[in-house]
Scaffold this active site. Structure first.
Site, mmCIF file in Angstrom:
data_model
loop_
_atom_site.group_PDB
_atom_site.id
_atom_site.type_symbol
_atom_site.label_atom_id
_atom_site.label_comp_id
_atom_site.label_asym_id
_atom_site.label_seq_id
_atom_site.Cartn_x
_atom_site.Cartn_y
_atom_site.Cartn_z
ATOM 1 N N GLU A 128 0.795 -1.228 0.000
ATOM 2 C CA GLU A 128 0.000 0.000 0.000
ATOM 3 C C GLU A 128 0.826 1.277 0.000
ATOM 4 O O GLU A 128 0.300 2.360 -0.292
ATOM 5 C CB GLU A 128 -0.979 0.007 1.178
ATOM 6 C CG GLU A 128 -0.383 -0.262 2.537
ATOM 7 C CD GLU A 128 -0.470 -1.731 2.937
ATOM 8 O OE1 GLU A 128 -0.817 -2.002 4.098
ATOM 9 O OE2 GLU A 128 -0.157 -2.604 2.099
ATOM 10 N N SER A 129 2.100 1.192 0.313
ATOM 11 C CA SER A 129 2.950 2.391 0.278
ATOM 12 C C SER A 129 3.088 2.954 -1.125
ATOM 13 O O SER A 129 3.553 4.085 -1.296
ATOM 14 C CB SER A 129 4.332 2.075 0.847
ATOM 15 O OG SER A 129 4.913 0.968 0.170
#
Length: 516
Positions: free
Chosen positions: A334-335
């Site tokens: 998700e980064s």
């Protein structure tokens, strides 16, 4: 450059009562020197105080008593609103001891909140979090008795029920980047992720606040426009920190985690070992965890776009690499990374040789739109309906991170966890599992203590849900959990059914778990 300041001069721009948004993802892009300077200033002068801290994820060094969060623990901060608290050890203690307010919102929601703030919005409507801990009807996002603010309300849009998240007015942005040019244009060239940097800067500037950026170097030549991540027009202060680390907990520079070098095959494996030596690419795991990873791996199909969670799911990424499947699928975190090999442990959020590095809000756009084919994610508790607690442990504060955003929207969700924990021992020989000592903590409970995943949402979204343990596999049905597979060497009643405090349906064609 008239924007160039010392770190101590820059933090004097922060006033009592300010709301600060810190751009970071655990060890990635964390403005460590700026936070340490705030701690120094507060210790010397007692200011700034009555601060509010926001961050989509956490921003410390994974160390006890770190000066990065010293000012939070020592009284400068009234409240923290974060997506993830895992690396902020003294902050967690301050919240659990009821010394400051604490609020936990889904990381993807916070990412979208700050982007919405950049266009002038004061609230964000989303279905993410509905029927979960953050839903005001449940109200578990308020982490202690001091936390009285109503940050989430029920709402309706176009006839659909959802949640309305209150967006703060940000006074100060704290950012870490690689370079600034003489005008103050900012580049994230050597960073492992940019997270929400541009949105944070845009929102803060729009609110009339101060955007402060620490960089390793100021370059003499004007940057190419395509290499600029934040334009000089949005930047108020640039702080040169020539010794700032690429990651908060790692010394040295690695070109393969910032996209400058894309290794493959055995070279990628060598890069993994190199960075593992200083950061650790996975949490410490044993044979039974390996069994979970090998069984879960069988759910992967060629061409899938997959999210890899923290914890046991990290081992699935390891299996993908070892089985030479990395070019057949698209692993993501998700980064903002898609492709390559995602690290785990204290390196979570970093990827070796990614194909792309997006702003986090764009990654969550894709996730929440149902773009993921599959996700592997951990679990702390599972109840008789199949609901999952993935973020709450009594006496410990970690935070939801991207868990809610991912599990509420992915087509197929595979929860990966040991059947019991704290003392569990056993053997796995590649085909059979033998439990030699049972763990004292049972993962299957009558009712989860924190609602991170609700089957009500899964049915509404037509998701496929699996629960993979070292000894058996369940699938979610309208009637509850269905036991579909059991490992060779595991006794159905002694090792499984007798250790679940509620009735479980057993498939008529109960299969033996396969690990290859």
């Amino acid at each position: 450059m008239n924007k160039l300041m010392s770190v101590d001069e820059a933090v004097k721009l922060i006033q009592d009562g300010d709301t600060i948004w810190i751009n970071a993802f655990a060890a990635c892009a964390s403005p460590v020197e700026l936070n340490k300077a705030i701690t120094r200033r507060f210790r010397e002068t007692g200011h700034p105080k009555h601060l509010s801290i926001y961050s989509s994820f956490s921003f410390s060094e994974w160390k006890d008593n770190s000066d990065v969060e010293g000012y939070i623990n020592e009284g400068a901060v009234d409240r923290c609103v974060l997506g993830f608290f895992g690396s902020l050890r003294s902050t967690c203690t301050a919240i659990m001891e009821n010394r400051i307010e604490g609020y936990n919102l889904p990381g993807g929601i916070m990412s979208h909140m700050i982007r919405a703030s950049a266009r002038g919005a004061s609230s964000l409507f989303s279905k993410i979090g509905l029927n979960l801990f953050v839903d005001p009807r449940i109200g578990q996002y308020k982490l202690n008795e001091r936390s009285k603010l109503d940050l989430v309300t029920l709402a309706e849009e176009n006839g659909e029920q959802g949640l309305l998240y209150k967006i703060p007015k940000v006074d100060v942005a704290l950012l870490k980047a690689s370079y600034a040019d003489e005008k103050g244009n900012i580049s994230f060239e050597n960073e492992c992720a940019s997270i929400d940097a541009l949105s944070v800067a845009q929102a803060t500037h729009r609110n009339g606040g101060k955007v402060i950026v620490q960089v390793v170097r100021v370059v003499n030549n004007h940057m190419s426009p395509r290499s600029v991540d934040i334009p000089a027009a949005l930047v108020d202060a640039v702080v040169r920190c020539p010794h700032q680390p690429q990651l908060t907990n790692v010394e040295g520079f690695y070109d393969f985690i910032c996209g400058k070098y894309v290794p493959s095959g055995n070279i990628l494996k060598a890069c993994r070992e190199e960075v593992r030596g200083v950061i650790g690419s996975t949490s410490k795991r044993g044979e039974l965890h390996k069994a979970i990873a090998k069984r879960a791996l069988r759910e992967i199909k060629k061409g899938m776009i997959i999210n890899i969670g923290i914890g046991i799911p990290e081992l699935i990424a390891e299996e993908v690499l070892e089985q030479n499947m990395l070019d057949d699928v698209h692993l993501s975190v998700e980064s903002g990374h898609t492709g390559g090999f995602p690290l785990g442990g204290q390196g979570f959020g970093v990827a070796i040789g990614p194909d792309s590095m997006l702003d986090m809000a764009r990654q969550f756009d894709f996730y929440e739109g149902g773009g993921l084919d599959l996700c592997f994610i951990g679990a702390l508790e599972v109840d008789k309906q199949g609901n999952v607690n993935g973020h709450y442990t009594k006496g410990k504060l970690s935070g939801i991170g991207g868990f809610a955003n991912i599990t509420q929207t992915t087509k197929k969700v595979v929860f990966c966890f040991t059947f019991t924990s704290k003392g569990l021992e056993g053997t796995f020989d590649g085909k059979s599992v033998h439990i030699t000592k049972e763990g004292s903590i049972r993962k299957f409970v009558d009712q989860v203590s924190g609602l991170s995943f609700n089957v009500q949402n899964a049915f509404a979204n037509d998701q496929e849900i699996m629960y993979v343990t070292e000894r058996c596999v369940f699938r979610l049905t309208r009637q509850g959990l269905l036991l579909t597979e059991i490992a060779d060497g595991v006794d159905l009643h002694r090792d499984v059914l007798d250790k679940i405090p509620f009735p479980v349906e057993v498939a008529e064609d109960l299969k033996t778990m396969e690990f290859e």
